[in-house]
Design a protein around this motif. Structure first.
Motif, PDB file in Angstrom:
ATOM      1  N   TRP A  43      76.693  38.469 -28.700  1.00 64.51           N
ATOM      2  CA  TRP A  43      74.956  38.287 -28.463  1.00 64.51           C
ATOM      3  C   TRP A  43      74.844  39.304 -27.365  1.00 64.51           C
ATOM      4  CZ3 TRP A  43      71.847  33.660 -26.304  1.00 64.51           C
ATOM      5  CH2 TRP A  43      70.700  33.978 -26.412  1.00 64.51           C
ATOM      6  N   ILE A  44      75.345  39.697 -26.284  1.00 65.00           N
ATOM      7  CA  ILE A  44      75.263  40.672 -25.257  1.00 65.00           C
ATOM      8  C   ILE A  44      75.566  42.059 -25.903  1.00 65.00           C
ATOM      9  CG2 ILE A  44      75.834  41.527 -22.951  1.00 65.00           C
ATOM     10  CD1 ILE A  44      76.715  38.762 -22.087  1.00 65.00           C
ATOM     11  N   ILE A 212      70.590  43.469 -15.918  1.00 62.78           N
ATOM     12  CA  ILE A 212      70.597  43.953 -17.302  1.00 62.78           C
ATOM     13  C   ILE A 212      69.926  43.119 -18.088  1.00 62.78           C
ATOM     14  CG2 ILE A 212      72.280  44.675 -19.311  1.00 62.78           C
ATOM     15  CD1 ILE A 212      74.480  45.388 -16.772  1.00 62.78           C
ATOM     16  N   ASP A 213      69.122  43.417 -18.656  1.00 64.83           N
ATOM     17  CA  ASP A 213      68.196  42.516 -19.473  1.00 64.83           C
ATOM     18  C   ASP A 213      68.967  42.048 -20.677  1.00 64.83           C
ATOM     19  OD1 ASP A 213      65.484  42.550 -18.211  1.00 64.83           O
ATOM     20  OD2 ASP A 213      65.377  44.634 -18.795  1.00 64.83           O
ATOM     21  N   ALA A 214      69.745  42.960 -21.294  1.00 62.79           N
ATOM     22  CA  ALA A 214      70.527  42.698 -22.610  1.00 62.79           C
ATOM     23  C   ALA A 214      71.312  41.297 -22.161  1.00 62.79           C
ATOM     24  CB  ALA A 214      71.403  43.585 -22.832  1.00 62.79           C
ATOM     25  N   TYR A 215      71.660  41.107 -20.955  1.00 55.93           N
ATOM     26  CA  TYR A 215      72.488  39.939 -20.543  1.00 55.93           C
ATOM     27  C   TYR A 215      71.613  38.834 -20.166  1.00 55.93           C
ATOM     28  CZ  TYR A 215      75.137  37.084 -17.329  1.00 55.93           C
ATOM     29  OH  TYR A 215      75.471  35.843 -16.450  1.00 55.93           O
ATOM     30  N   LYS A 216      70.824  39.089 -19.367  1.00 58.57           N
ATOM     31  CA  LYS A 216      69.895  38.013 -18.630  1.00 58.57           C
ATOM     32  C   LYS A 216      69.228  37.187 -19.613  1.00 58.57           C
ATOM     33  CE  LYS A 216      66.934  40.558 -16.214  1.00 58.57           C
ATOM     34  NZ  LYS A 216      65.958  40.956 -15.225  1.00 58.57           N
ATOM     35  N   GLN A 217      69.017  37.777 -20.957  1.00 54.91           N
ATOM     36  CA  GLN A 217      68.412  36.863 -22.143  1.00 54.91           C
ATOM     37  C   GLN A 217      69.372  36.217 -22.751  1.00 54.91           C
ATOM     38  OE1 GLN A 217      66.671  40.132 -24.699  1.00 54.91           O
ATOM     39  NE2 GLN A 217      65.315  40.770 -22.912  1.00 54.91           N
ATOM     40  N   THR A 218      70.610  36.234 -22.369  1.00 60.49           N
ATOM     41  CA  THR A 218      71.388  35.349 -23.023  1.00 60.49           C
ATOM     42  C   THR A 218      72.043  34.193 -22.162  1.00 60.49           C
ATOM     43  OG1 THR A 218      73.661  36.528 -22.560  1.00 60.49           O
ATOM     44  CG2 THR A 218      72.411  37.411 -24.434  1.00 60.49           C
ATOM     45  N   LYS A 219      71.617  34.193 -20.753  1.00 58.93           N
ATOM     46  CA  LYS A 219      72.043  33.029 -20.156  1.00 58.93           C
ATOM     47  C   LYS A 219      71.952  31.832 -20.163  1.00 58.93           C
ATOM     48  CE  LYS A 219      72.394  34.156 -15.534  1.00 58.93           C
ATOM     49  NZ  LYS A 219      72.061  34.594 -14.331  1.00 58.93           N
ATOM     50  N   THR A 220      72.563  30.889 -19.825  1.00 62.38           N
ATOM     51  CA  THR A 220      72.687  29.438 -20.005  1.00 62.38           C
ATOM     52  C   THR A 220      71.859  28.833 -18.912  1.00 62.38           C
ATOM     53  OG1 THR A 220      74.493  29.486 -21.670  1.00 62.38           O
ATOM     54  CG2 THR A 220      73.795  27.172 -20.504  1.00 62.38           C
ATOM     55  N   ASP A 221      71.076  27.854 -19.281  1.00 62.49           N
ATOM     56  CA  ASP A 221      70.329  27.366 -18.137  1.00 62.49           C
ATOM     57  C   ASP A 221      71.492  26.520 -17.072  1.00 62.49           C
ATOM     58  OD1 ASP A 221      69.141  25.306 -16.704  1.00 62.49           O
ATOM     59  OD2 ASP A 221      68.085  24.019 -18.128  1.00 62.49           O
ATOM     60  N   PRO A 222      71.440  26.838 -16.110  1.00 59.71           N
ATOM     61  CA  PRO A 222      72.523  26.388 -14.944  1.00 59.71           C
ATOM     62  C   PRO A 222      72.639  24.888 -15.205  1.00 59.71           C
ATOM     63  CG  PRO A 222      71.194  28.199 -13.799  1.00 59.71           C
ATOM     64  CD  PRO A 222      70.488  27.801 -15.334  1.00 59.71           C
ATOM     65  N   ILE A 223      71.460  24.044 -14.993  1.00 57.48           N
ATOM     66  CA  ILE A 223      71.600  22.538 -14.981  1.00 57.48           C
ATOM     67  C   ILE A 223      72.303  22.162 -16.124  1.00 57.48           C
ATOM     68  CG2 ILE A 223      70.225  20.558 -14.920  1.00 57.48           C
ATOM     69  CD1 ILE A 223      68.181  21.980 -13.463  1.00 57.48           C
ATOM     70  N   GLU A 224      71.874  22.741 -17.340  1.00 56.21           N
ATOM     71  CA  GLU A 224      72.509  22.286 -18.543  1.00 56.21           C
ATOM     72  C   GLU A 224      74.178  22.531 -18.777  1.00 56.21           C
ATOM     73  OE1 GLU A 224      72.275  23.299 -23.512  1.00 56.21           O
ATOM     74  OE2 GLU A 224      70.806  23.839 -22.056  1.00 56.21           O
ATOM     75  N   LEU A 225      74.447  23.797 -18.004  1.00 59.92           N
ATOM     76  CA  LEU A 225      75.999  24.454 -18.138  1.00 59.92           C
ATOM     77  C   LEU A 225      76.691  23.246 -16.962  1.00 59.92           C
ATOM     78  CD1 LEU A 225      76.690  27.893 -17.193  1.00 59.92           C
ATOM     79  CD2 LEU A 225      77.929  26.025 -16.196  1.00 59.92           C
ATOM     80  N   VAL A 226      76.253  22.933 -15.861  1.00 63.02           N
ATOM     81  CA  VAL A 226      76.988  22.249 -14.809  1.00 63.02           C
ATOM     82  C   VAL A 226      77.170  20.764 -15.523  1.00 63.02           C
ATOM     83  CG1 VAL A 226      76.550  20.683 -12.850  1.00 63.02           C
ATOM     84  CG2 VAL A 226      76.025  23.135 -12.905  1.00 63.02           C
ATOM     85  N   GLU A 227      76.092  20.159 -16.192  1.00 63.05           N
ATOM     86  CA  GLU A 227      76.260  18.786 -16.777  1.00 63.05           C
ATOM     87  C   GLU A 227      77.329  18.782 -17.969  1.00 63.05           C
ATOM     88  OE1 GLU A 227      75.020  16.003 -15.786  1.00 63.05           O
ATOM     89  OE2 GLU A 227      74.243  17.343 -14.106  1.00 63.05           O
ATOM     90  N   TYR A 228      77.317  19.989 -18.724  1.00 66.73           N
ATOM     91  CA  TYR A 228      78.321  19.937 -19.902  1.00 66.73           C
ATOM     92  C   TYR A 228      79.631  19.998 -19.257  1.00 66.73           C
ATOM     93  CZ  TYR A 228      81.091  21.948 -23.558  1.00 66.73           C
ATOM     94  OH  TYR A 228      82.163  22.152 -24.510  1.00 66.73           O
ATOM     95  N   TYR A 229      80.031  20.757 -18.151  1.00 64.61           N
ATOM     96  CA  TYR A 229      81.295  20.988 -17.525  1.00 64.61           C
ATOM     97  C   TYR A 229      81.822  19.491 -16.768  1.00 64.61           C
ATOM     98  CZ  TYR A 229      82.349  25.875 -18.503  1.00 64.61           C
ATOM     99  OH  TYR A 229      82.738  27.235 -18.986  1.00 64.61           O
ATOM    100  N   LYS A 230      80.765  19.176 -16.403  1.00 62.09           N
ATOM    101  CA  LYS A 230      80.991  17.775 -15.559  1.00 62.09           C
ATOM    102  C   LYS A 230      81.409  16.832 -16.605  1.00 62.09           C
ATOM    103  CE  LYS A 230      78.065  17.628 -11.503  1.00 62.09           C
ATOM    104  NZ  LYS A 230      76.735  16.792 -11.028  1.00 62.09           N
ATOM    105  N   MET A 231      80.833  16.578 -17.818  1.00 58.12           N
ATOM    106  CA  MET A 231      81.349  15.820 -18.883  1.00 58.12           C
ATOM    107  C   MET A 231      82.702  16.117 -19.454  1.00 58.12           C
ATOM    108  SD  MET A 231      79.134  15.059 -22.346  1.00 58.12           S
ATOM    109  CE  MET A 231      79.304  16.643 -23.020  1.00 58.12           C
ATOM    110  N   ARG A 232      82.872  17.455 -19.409  1.00 54.42           N
ATOM    111  CA  ARG A 232      84.136  17.939 -20.120  1.00 54.42           C
ATOM    112  C   ARG A 232      85.318  17.629 -19.355  1.00 54.42           C
ATOM    113  NH1 ARG A 232      84.940  24.130 -22.024  1.00 54.42           N
ATOM    114  NH2 ARG A 232      87.351  23.908 -22.280  1.00 54.42           N
TER     115      ARG A 232
END
Length: 237
Positions: A43-44, A212-232
């Protein structure tokens, strides 16, 4: 270095009840998932090349993915995958190079032999980097993964013509940033560990990547990311 920012209206993710988009209809499609770091690489790359109008995003819900994706599109049943010129191309690192070679836009790899040499070394190391850090999540965290970030700090000091791995922005930065993004957030939240402490070049690299806008637009919500990794990972301890 990168084309002007293009703000996209992102299409909704397709789940198991969604109809399959027409296959091989002449439209180039990137099958992706908004939260997958591997798909984020492709995507980036698309965004950096300024191909938002040339490569259509087809986001999938990986927790409820459509059966047609494996059956008719990509038997590996993973993202990313690119539908282009009557064929499907997969694997995220391969896709960075494929898109760079087969589409218009700024080149993502330098011509300089020394930079290409370091680029190949870093390219071949990225899986080991990920393995070290992911393994540490199941163990003692920062005690086990510090060396992985030290390696990046050292690599970032090789060229002085810019803050990126090869001096100027390249496909190597794209290969690493989705995982560094996630590791930084998770290690800070769960282990109170700052991956940039004592690593000024890594801190500068992350800061520049976030411009870099091309990257920034692809970033994941940090809260969602942490919750997913905690679960995993917490579930495995």
């Amino acid at each position: 270095m990168a084309p002007p920012a293009v703000v996209e209206n992102l299409p909704p993710s397709l789940n198991s009840s969604a109809e399959q988009p027409p296959l091989f209809d002449g439209t180039t499609k990137l099958y992706t998932c908004y939260t997958c770091p591997f798909a984020q690489r492709a995507w980036i790359t698309r965004n950096c090349k300024g191909l938002q109008d040339k490569i259509k995003l087809v986001p999938l819900n990986l927790q409820d993915r459509p059966a047609w994706y494996k059956e008719k599109v990509y038997p590996m049943n993973k993202v990313p995958a690119l539908e282009h010129n009557g064929k499907i191309v997969g694997e995220s690192l391969d896709l960075i190079k494929y898109v760079d070679s087969n589409f218009e836009g700024p080149s993502l790899f330098p011509d300089d032999p020394e930079k290409r040499k370091l680029g190949r070394e870093l390219w071949s190391h990225v899986d080991e980097f990920m393995k070290i850090v992911y393994t540490s999540f199941k163990g003692e965290g920062p005690k086990e993964c510090g060396s992985a970030f030290d390696h990046l700090e050292s690599a970032l000091g090789k060229f002085e013509d810019g803050p990126f791995f090869l001096g100027q922005f390249s496909g190597v930065d794209i290969a690493y940033i989705p995982f560094v993004e996630r590791f930084q957030v998770y290690l800070s939240e769960v282990w109170k560990y700052d991956i940039t402490a004592g690593r000024p070049k890594l801190a500068a690299w992350i800061e520049e990547m976030n411009k870099i806008d091309a990257y920034k637009q692809t970033k994941t919500d940090p809260i969602e990311l942490v919750e997913y990794y905690k679960m995993r990972f917490t579930a495995q301890q």
